[in-house]
Design a protein around this motif. Sequence first.
Motif, PDB file in Angstrom:
ATOM      1  N   UNK A  65      -6.338  -5.115   7.347  1.00  0.00           N
ATOM      2  CA  UNK A  65      -4.877  -5.041   7.426  1.00  0.00           C
ATOM      3  C   UNK A  65      -4.425  -3.619   7.756  1.00  0.00           C
ATOM      4  N   UNK A  66      -5.060  -2.633   7.127  1.00  0.00           N
ATOM      5  CA  UNK A  66      -4.742  -1.231   7.425  1.00  0.00           C
ATOM      6  C   UNK A  66      -4.986  -0.951   8.903  1.00  0.00           C
ATOM      7  N   UNK A  67      -6.121  -1.421   9.416  1.00  0.00           N
ATOM      8  CA  UNK A  67      -6.460  -1.201  10.824  1.00  0.00           C
ATOM      9  C   UNK A  67      -5.463  -1.891  11.758  1.00  0.00           C
ATOM     10  N   UNK A  68      -5.012  -3.083  11.394  1.00  0.00           N
ATOM     11  CA  UNK A  68      -4.034  -3.797  12.215  1.00  0.00           C
ATOM     12  C   UNK A  68      -2.717  -3.035  12.290  1.00  0.00           C
ATOM     13  N   UNK A  69      -2.278  -2.499  11.162  1.00  0.00           N
ATOM     14  CA  UNK A  69      -1.035  -1.724  11.142  1.00  0.00           C
ATOM     15  C   UNK A  69      -1.214  -0.446  11.958  1.00  0.00           C
ATOM     16  N   UNK A  70      -2.341   0.216  11.783  1.00  0.00           N
ATOM     17  CA  UNK A  70      -2.619   1.445  12.532  1.00  0.00           C
ATOM     18  C   UNK A  70      -2.673   1.184  14.033  1.00  0.00           C
ATOM     19  N   UNK A  71      -3.337   0.111  14.429  1.00  0.00           N
ATOM     20  CA  UNK A  71      -3.413  -0.243  15.852  1.00  0.00           C
ATOM     21  C   UNK A  71      -2.032  -0.539  16.427  1.00  0.00           C
ATOM     22  N   UNK A  75      -0.242   1.599  19.362  1.00  0.00           N
ATOM     23  CA  UNK A  75       0.198   0.885  20.562  1.00  0.00           C
ATOM     24  C   UNK A  75       1.672   1.166  20.833  1.00  0.00           C
ATOM     25  N   UNK A  76       2.456   1.221  19.783  1.00  0.00           N
ATOM     26  CA  UNK A  76       3.881   1.496  19.895  1.00  0.00           C
ATOM     27  C   UNK A  76       4.142   2.942  20.320  1.00  0.00           C
ATOM     28  N   UNK A  77       3.251   3.842  19.945  1.00  0.00           N
ATOM     29  CA  UNK A  77       3.417   5.265  20.258  1.00  0.00           C
ATOM     30  C   UNK A  77       3.595   5.477  21.765  1.00  0.00           C
ATOM     31  N   UNK A  78       2.834   4.749  22.570  1.00  0.00           N
ATOM     32  CA  UNK A  78       2.910   4.905  24.023  1.00  0.00           C
ATOM     33  C   UNK A  78       4.242   4.402  24.581  1.00  0.00           C
ATOM     34  N   UNK A  79       4.904   3.519  23.850  1.00  0.00           N
ATOM     35  CA  UNK A  79       6.158   2.923  24.323  1.00  0.00           C
ATOM     36  C   UNK A  79       7.409   3.613  23.774  1.00  0.00           C
ATOM     37  N   UNK A  89       9.902   7.334  12.943  1.00  0.00           N
ATOM     38  CA  UNK A  89      10.386   6.180  13.725  1.00  0.00           C
ATOM     39  C   UNK A  89       9.247   5.221  14.039  1.00  0.00           C
ATOM     40  N   UNK A  90       8.061   5.769  14.338  1.00  0.00           N
ATOM     41  CA  UNK A  90       6.900   4.913  14.603  1.00  0.00           C
ATOM     42  C   UNK A  90       6.533   4.092  13.371  1.00  0.00           C
ATOM     43  N   UNK A  91       6.465   4.752  12.228  1.00  0.00           N
ATOM     44  CA  UNK A  91       6.118   4.070  10.982  1.00  0.00           C
ATOM     45  C   UNK A  91       7.169   3.010  10.660  1.00  0.00           C
ATOM     46  N   UNK A  92       8.429   3.378  10.781  1.00  0.00           N
ATOM     47  CA  UNK A  92       9.513   2.446  10.457  1.00  0.00           C
ATOM     48  C   UNK A  92       9.458   1.216  11.344  1.00  0.00           C
ATOM     49  N   UNK A  93       9.348   1.424  12.638  1.00  0.00           N
ATOM     50  CA  UNK A  93       9.336   0.296  13.571  1.00  0.00           C
ATOM     51  C   UNK A  93       8.119  -0.587  13.348  1.00  0.00           C
ATOM     52  N   UNK A  96       8.589  -2.603  10.074  1.00  0.00           N
ATOM     53  CA  UNK A  96       9.619  -3.630  10.212  1.00  0.00           C
ATOM     54  C   UNK A  96       9.167  -4.763  11.126  1.00  0.00           C
ATOM     55  N   UNK A  97       8.345  -4.460  12.115  1.00  0.00           N
ATOM     56  CA  UNK A  97       7.839  -5.499  13.009  1.00  0.00           C
ATOM     57  C   UNK A  97       6.778  -6.369  12.349  1.00  0.00           C
ATOM     58  N   UNK A  98       6.019  -5.819  11.407  1.00  0.00           N
ATOM     59  CA  UNK A  98       4.867  -6.536  10.861  1.00  0.00           C
ATOM     60  C   UNK A  98       5.099  -7.151   9.495  1.00  0.00           C
ATOM     61  N   UNK A  99       6.168  -6.778   8.806  1.00  0.00           N
ATOM     62  CA  UNK A  99       6.271  -7.124   7.386  1.00  0.00           C
ATOM     63  C   UNK A  99       6.686  -8.556   7.105  1.00  0.00           C
ATOM     64  N   UNK A 100       7.349  -9.178   8.010  1.00  0.00           N
ATOM     65  CA  UNK A 100       8.040 -10.408   7.646  1.00  0.00           C
ATOM     66  C   UNK A 100       7.282 -11.662   8.050  1.00  0.00           C
ATOM     67  N   UNK A 101       7.097 -12.531   7.089  1.00  0.00           N
ATOM     68  CA  UNK A 101       6.568 -13.865   7.367  1.00  0.00           C
ATOM     69  C   UNK A 101       5.126 -13.891   7.833  1.00  0.00           C
ATOM     70  N   UNK A 102       4.656 -15.072   8.016  1.00  0.00           N
ATOM     71  CA  UNK A 102       3.340 -15.298   8.585  1.00  0.00           C
ATOM     72  C   UNK A 102       2.190 -15.025   7.642  1.00  0.00           C
ATOM     73  N   UNK A 103       1.013 -15.057   8.230  1.00  0.00           N
ATOM     74  CA  UNK A 103      -0.218 -14.938   7.462  1.00  0.00           C
ATOM     75  C   UNK A 103      -0.355 -13.563   6.815  1.00  0.00           C
ATOM     76  N   UNK A 104       0.087 -12.507   7.503  1.00  0.00           N
ATOM     77  CA  UNK A 104      -0.051 -11.179   6.918  1.00  0.00           C
ATOM     78  C   UNK A 104       0.709 -11.090   5.601  1.00  0.00           C
ATOM     79  N   UNK A 105       1.879 -11.668   5.540  1.00  0.00           N
ATOM     80  CA  UNK A 105       2.664 -11.650   4.308  1.00  0.00           C
ATOM     81  C   UNK A 105       1.917 -12.377   3.200  1.00  0.00           C
ATOM     82  N   UNK A 106       1.385 -13.538   3.502  1.00  0.00           N
ATOM     83  CA  UNK A 106       0.671 -14.324   2.488  1.00  0.00           C
ATOM     84  C   UNK A 106      -0.587 -13.609   2.018  1.00  0.00           C
TER      85      UNK A 106
END
Length: 189
Positions: A65-71, A75-79, A89-93, A96-106
């Motif tokens: 999970x740590x690696x997924x967030x880091x990746x 990836x967002x850094x380039x954009x 801003x990178x950390x915040x975005x 906020x993009x990864x926190x809600x719903x789905x398997x990661x939340x569970x």
Amino acid sequence: MLGNVRGRKSSREKILDAAAELVAEIGAGRLTLDAVAERAGLSKGGLLYNFPSKDALLQAMIQRMIDQVSDAKESLRAQMAPGPNLEARLVATTLLNMCCGGKMQEVATGLMVASAENPRLLDPVRGVISATLEQVKANSDDLDAALLGWLAVEGLSNLEMHNLSPFSDQDRERIVQAINRLLTKGIAK
């Protein structure tokens, strides 16, 4: 992806996927190595070769999970457009993009429960949080704004990750916009 041959998942990835599915379904406390091996389609010996204990498996799930967030962050850094408080801003975005719903939340909720029995499971997360703080401090144009923005996102994402958020979609959007304003314009002094 390392360990994959022609798109096939490695045994390690199959095990981690199976464990994540089970944690999402039944929780980490009820997770057994036998159930993970069965779900992964491997023998228990095959599982134990990769993960000699349940704690080792849980630690690997947390690290993934740590690696997924880091990746996602890299990836967002380039954009992301350059500007003030880039790291915050990178950390915040990312959060906020990864926190809600789905398997990661569970899975995150299940792993948090498992850490009640073994608090050391979260040591890698503590390390990432400390490293993130140092990165935000070192790369901020307005440290107060960066710290407040990061803390606000951590609070919001934790409420959402654990399905505790009292905010409507409109409230959430207002909060996210305020965080973005804070990180891009800073605090009026």
